[in-house]
Design an enzyme around this catalytic site. Structure first.
Site, PDB file in Angstrom:
ATOM      1  N   TYR A   1      22.723  10.304  13.112  1.00 47.71           N
ATOM      2  CA  TYR A   1      22.773   9.067  12.665  1.00 47.71           C
ATOM      3  C   TYR A   1      23.750   8.265  13.299  1.00 47.71           C
ATOM      4  O   TYR A   1      23.574   7.159  13.796  1.00 47.71           O
ATOM      5  CB  TYR A   1      23.110   9.075  10.897  1.00 47.71           C
ATOM      6  CG  TYR A   1      23.150   7.752  10.465  1.00 47.71           C
ATOM      7  CD1 TYR A   1      21.955   7.266   9.897  1.00 47.71           C
ATOM      8  CD2 TYR A   1      24.328   6.929  10.107  1.00 47.71           C
ATOM      9  CE1 TYR A   1      21.808   5.862   9.567  1.00 47.71           C
ATOM     10  CE2 TYR A   1      24.484   5.935   9.484  1.00 47.71           C
ATOM     11  CZ  TYR A   1      23.174   5.213   9.180  1.00 47.71           C
ATOM     12  OH  TYR A   1      23.140   4.063   8.680  1.00 47.71           O
TER      13      TYR A   1
ATOM     14  N   LYS B   1      23.521   4.942  15.607  1.00 48.39           N
ATOM     15  CA  LYS B   1      24.191   3.444  15.233  1.00 48.39           C
ATOM     16  C   LYS B   1      25.034   3.053  16.413  1.00 48.39           C
ATOM     17  O   LYS B   1      25.127   1.895  16.586  1.00 48.39           O
ATOM     18  CB  LYS B   1      25.097   3.866  14.055  1.00 48.39           C
ATOM     19  CG  LYS B   1      24.190   3.730  12.702  1.00 48.39           C
ATOM     20  CD  LYS B   1      23.932   2.659  12.233  1.00 48.39           C
ATOM     21  CE  LYS B   1      22.650   2.148  11.550  1.00 48.39           C
ATOM     22  NZ  LYS B   1      22.607   0.798  11.185  1.00 48.39           N
TER      23      LYS B   1
ATOM     24  N   PRO C   1      31.268  -1.816   7.608  1.00 48.92           N
ATOM     25  CA  PRO C   1      31.675  -1.488   6.659  1.00 48.92           C
ATOM     26  C   PRO C   1      32.040  -0.154   6.111  1.00 48.92           C
ATOM     27  O   PRO C   1      31.613   0.993   6.560  1.00 48.92           O
ATOM     28  CB  PRO C   1      30.617  -2.185   5.406  1.00 48.92           C
ATOM     29  CG  PRO C   1      29.385  -2.111   6.679  1.00 48.92           C
ATOM     30  CD  PRO C   1      29.652  -1.910   8.062  1.00 48.92           C
TER      31      PRO C   1
ATOM     32  N   ASN D   1      33.002   2.583   2.671  1.00 54.89           N
ATOM     33  CA  ASN D   1      32.232   2.955   1.421  1.00 54.89           C
ATOM     34  C   ASN D   1      31.798   1.818   0.626  1.00 54.89           C
ATOM     35  O   ASN D   1      32.742   0.994   0.132  1.00 54.89           O
ATOM     36  CB  ASN D   1      32.618   3.979   0.651  1.00 54.89           C
ATOM     37  CG  ASN D   1      33.056   5.274   1.379  1.00 54.89           C
ATOM     38  OD1 ASN D   1      32.259   5.715   2.272  1.00 54.89           O
ATOM     39  ND2 ASN D   1      34.679   5.498   1.134  1.00 54.89           N
ATOM     40  N   LEU D   2      30.366   1.555   0.245  1.00 51.96           N
ATOM     41  CA  LEU D   2      30.243   0.317  -0.456  1.00 51.96           C
ATOM     42  C   LEU D   2      29.692   0.659  -2.005  1.00 51.96           C
ATOM     43  O   LEU D   2      29.198   1.879  -2.089  1.00 51.96           O
ATOM     44  CB  LEU D   2      28.695  -0.281   0.110  1.00 51.96           C
ATOM     45  CG  LEU D   2      29.065  -0.853   1.480  1.00 51.96           C
ATOM     46  CD1 LEU D   2      27.700  -1.248   2.232  1.00 51.96           C
ATOM     47  CD2 LEU D   2      29.931  -2.095   1.649  1.00 51.96           C
TER      48      LEU D   2
ATOM     49  N   ARG E   1      27.035  10.548 -13.750  1.00 54.40           N
ATOM     50  CA  ARG E   1      27.399  11.949 -14.484  1.00 54.40           C
ATOM     51  C   ARG E   1      28.320  11.535 -15.770  1.00 54.40           C
ATOM     52  O   ARG E   1      27.792  11.904 -16.725  1.00 54.40           O
ATOM     53  CB  ARG E   1      28.213  12.737 -13.674  1.00 54.40           C
ATOM     54  CG  ARG E   1      27.275  13.176 -12.695  1.00 54.40           C
ATOM     55  CD  ARG E   1      27.583  14.445 -11.916  1.00 54.40           C
ATOM     56  NE  ARG E   1      29.004  15.074 -12.164  1.00 54.40           N
ATOM     57  CZ  ARG E   1      29.893  15.031 -11.428  1.00 54.40           C
ATOM     58  NH1 ARG E   1      29.855  14.425 -10.097  1.00 54.40           N
ATOM     59  NH2 ARG E   1      30.981  15.539 -11.489  1.00 54.40           N
TER      60      ARG E   1
HETATM   61  N1  LIG Z   1      25.733   2.016   1.489  1.00 58.09           N
HETATM   62  C1  LIG Z   1      26.829   2.227   2.088  1.00 58.09           C
HETATM   63  O1  LIG Z   1      27.683   2.592   1.363  1.00 58.09           O
HETATM   64  C2  LIG Z   1      26.785   1.757   3.369  1.00 58.09           C
HETATM   65  C3  LIG Z   1      28.409   1.853   3.915  1.00 58.09           C
HETATM   66  C4  LIG Z   1      28.557   1.494   5.026  1.00 58.09           C
HETATM   67  C5  LIG Z   1      27.631   1.166   5.973  1.00 58.09           C
HETATM   68  N2  LIG Z   1      26.232   0.856   5.587  1.00 58.09           N
HETATM   69  C6  LIG Z   1      25.318   0.444   6.483  1.00 58.09           C
HETATM   70  O2  LIG Z   1      24.472  -0.723   6.056  1.00 58.09           O
HETATM   71  C7  LIG Z   1      23.209  -0.471   6.448  1.00 58.09           C
HETATM   72  C8  LIG Z   1      22.266  -0.651   5.229  1.00 58.09           C
HETATM   73  O3  LIG Z   1      22.702   0.553   4.532  1.00 58.09           O
HETATM   74  P1  LIG Z   1      21.924   0.409   2.859  1.00 58.09           P
HETATM   75  O4  LIG Z   1      22.760   1.110   2.010  1.00 58.09           O
HETATM   76  O5  LIG Z   1      21.609  -1.127   2.416  1.00 58.09           O
HETATM   77  O6  LIG Z   1      20.483   1.382   3.140  1.00 58.09           O
HETATM   78  P2  LIG Z   1      19.202   1.083   2.228  1.00 58.09           P
HETATM   79  O7  LIG Z   1      19.634   0.761   0.886  1.00 58.09           O
HETATM   80  O8  LIG Z   1      18.681   2.453   2.159  1.00 58.09           O
HETATM   81  O9  LIG Z   1      18.414   0.005   2.842  1.00 58.09           O
HETATM   82  C9  LIG Z   1      17.801   0.339   3.913  1.00 58.09           C
HETATM   83  C10 LIG Z   1      16.563  -0.846   4.123  1.00 58.09           C
HETATM   84  O10 LIG Z   1      16.047  -0.413   5.454  1.00 58.09           O
HETATM   85  C11 LIG Z   1      14.711  -0.523   5.356  1.00 58.09           C
HETATM   86  N3  LIG Z   1      13.970   0.340   6.429  1.00 58.09           N
HETATM   87  C12 LIG Z   1      14.017   1.587   6.588  1.00 58.09           C
HETATM   88  N4  LIG Z   1      13.402   1.894   7.742  1.00 58.09           N
HETATM   89  C13 LIG Z   1      12.751   0.837   7.877  1.00 58.09           C
HETATM   90  C14 LIG Z   1      11.537   0.580   9.006  1.00 58.09           C
HETATM   91  N5  LIG Z   1      11.170   1.661  10.025  1.00 58.09           N
HETATM   92  N6  LIG Z   1      10.982  -0.450   8.888  1.00 58.09           N
HETATM   93  C15 LIG Z   1      11.332  -1.344   8.000  1.00 58.09           C
HETATM   94  N7  LIG Z   1      12.327  -1.066   7.104  1.00 58.09           N
HETATM   95  C16 LIG Z   1      12.822  -0.274   7.176  1.00 58.09           C
HETATM   96  C17 LIG Z   1      14.555   0.537   3.814  1.00 58.09           C
HETATM   97  O11 LIG Z   1      13.178   0.058   3.531  1.00 58.09           O
HETATM   98  P3  LIG Z   1      12.533   1.203   2.307  1.00 58.09           P
HETATM   99  O12 LIG Z   1      13.033   0.665   0.860  1.00 58.09           O
HETATM  100  O13 LIG Z   1      10.940   0.863   2.618  1.00 58.09           O
HETATM  101  O14 LIG Z   1      12.790   2.479   2.871  1.00 58.09           O
HETATM  102  C18 LIG Z   1      15.469  -0.353   3.003  1.00 58.09           C
HETATM  103  O15 LIG Z   1      15.212  -1.573   2.647  1.00 58.09           O
HETATM  104  C19 LIG Z   1      22.919   0.848   7.211  1.00 58.09           C
HETATM  105  O16 LIG Z   1      23.029   0.528   8.602  1.00 58.09           O
HETATM  106  C20 LIG Z   1      24.231   1.742   6.855  1.00 58.09           C
HETATM  107  O17 LIG Z   1      24.679   2.475   7.683  1.00 58.09           O
HETATM  108  C21 LIG Z   1      25.924   1.287   4.327  1.00 58.09           C
END
Ligand SMILES: NC(=O)c1ccc[n+]([C@@H]2O[C@H](COP(=O)([O-])OP(=O)(O)OC[C@H]3O[C@@H](n4cnc5c(N)ncnc54)[C@H](OP(=O)(O)O)[C@@H]3O)[C@@H](O)[C@H]2O)c1
Length: 317
Positions: A138, A142, A165, A167-168, A189
């Site tokens: 991953y 990235k 970012p 941890n969110l 939990r």
């Molecule tokens: N959450 C955290 O704590 C966190 C922390 C730091 C950085 N980030 C970064 O923020 C970004 C988003 O994270 P998130 O937590 O929002 O993830 P998420 O909730 O899983 O959202 C990812 C989105 O991408 C879509 N997606 C995945 N594959 C796709 C494809 N082939 N075509 C079109 N859409 C696609 C998913 O659609 P589906 O719903 O259809 O799967 C979902 O809407 C990532 O790069 C992550 O590394 C997140």
């Protein structure tokens, strides 16, 4: 006058980060937001992505799509974590360049910094030493996306850049019983323990590791801020630079939920790295700071959790 160039395509608008950016952009006058579900636009499909950019001609792209997952999924499917993410990024970044996108904001993550990054983590730690093996595939994808944005900017003078970012937490989080992040895991939990009338809840490890948390609505605000800068950093940490022990966090969650039982630790379970904190001096020097305090953020998040839990729509995949 709005400095965000419209229309804005939010890739991954249904996810936790993408939906927060949608909520934040809804407050901006005169900004048209473009979204597509994965069924309508698979970002791994280069031809579809090119057609979409040709038709819609977004001026700004916020790339919040990704194939994400926990340690187990990353360990079992490194091929998909590397290839799916590379394909989405390559297709979208190239199409953005070819179709004259004015601003491209790529989402990285502090989890792509090296395993032994110096604390607090500075932006210069990227690629300074070996990666964390549990999410190497991953992280490689990235890092490639982030670097591609930097190279496009360097070689062709376009404003393609990234946010990193920490941890969110917040609305839209994943509450899977085994695969969720620490904060949503604790909320679920402890809520279930309260419903069951349990006398105690046990958290993994010693409770002493220190972690940093940023409300996803603060991240969305930071993303807009970055998109308004004329000369943004190629990548910049987005966090609070404040950390809390897991035990403090569990106590705060219990207080919010109204769980009065004991919180026990289980030192036989692994703790992970003792401290993970980002240095946010660079972002603060551009004039942005987070606004949502952890206690308030947890209260709001718990209300969202209750709405989803009670309606049977809790995200847990
Ligand atoms: N959450 C955290 O704590 C966190 C922390 C730091 C950085 N980030 C970064 O923020 C970004 C988003 O994270 P998130 O937590 O929002 O993830 P998420 O909730 O899983 O959202 C990812 C989105 O991408 C879509 N997606 C995945 N594959 C796709 C494809 N082939 N075509 C079109 N859409 C696609 C998913 O659609 P589906 O719903 O259809 O799967 C979902 O809407 C990532 O790069 C992550 O590394 C997140």
């Amino acid at each position: 006058m709005n400095r965000i160039q419209s229309p804005v395509f939010i890739a991954g608008h249904g996810g936790m980060v993408g939906s927060a950016v949608c909520r934040r952009l809804a407050k901006e006058p005169n900004v048209r937001v473009i979204t597509r579900t994965r069924q309508d636009l698979d970002l791994c499909d280069e031809a579809q992505v090119n057609r979409f950019f040709e038709e819609e001609k977004p001026a700004t792209v916020i790339f919040a799509a990704a194939k994400v997952g926990g340690i187990l999924a990353n360990k079992m499917y490194p091929v998909e974590f590397l290839t799916d993410n590379l394909r989405q990024e390559l297709a979208t970044i190239h199409a953005s360049y070819q179709h004259g996108v004015k601003r491209f904001l790529f989402l990285g993550s502090t989890c792509i910094y090296p395993r032994m990054a110096k604390q607090p983590i500075l932006e210069s730690e990227l690629l300074a030493s070996p990666l964390e093996p549990t999410n190497e595939a991953y992280a490689l994808a990235k890092i490639a996306g982030l670097k591609l944005c930097q190279y496009f900017r360097q070689q062709y003078g376009v404003l393609f850049h990234s946010a990193m970012p920490t941890n969110l937490y917040g609305p839209g989080d994943n509450y899977h019983p085994d695969h969720s992040h620490v904060l949503p895991g604790l909320i679920r939990r402890i809520h279930e323990a309260k419903l069951a009338g349990d006398a105690s809840v046990t958290i993994w490890g010693t409770g002493t590791p220190l972690r940093e948390f940023l409300h996803v609505d603060d991240l969305a605000d930071a993303i807009l801020h970055l998109c308004e800068l004329d000369n943004p950093p190629d990548w910049v940490n987005v966090g609070t630079s404040l950390d809390h022990s897991i035990l403090t966090l569990a106590t705060l969650v219990a207080k919010t939920i109204g769980f009065t039982g004991a919180i026990l630790t289980d030192p036989t379970r692994p703790d992970g790295t003792p401290r993970k904190l980002t240095d946010t001096t660079l972002l603060r020097s551009t004039g942005w700071a987070p606004k949502i305090e952890l206690e308030q953020g947890i209260r709001d998040t718990y209300q969202c959790f209750l709405r989803e839990f009670d309606s049977g729509h809790l995200r847990s995949k």
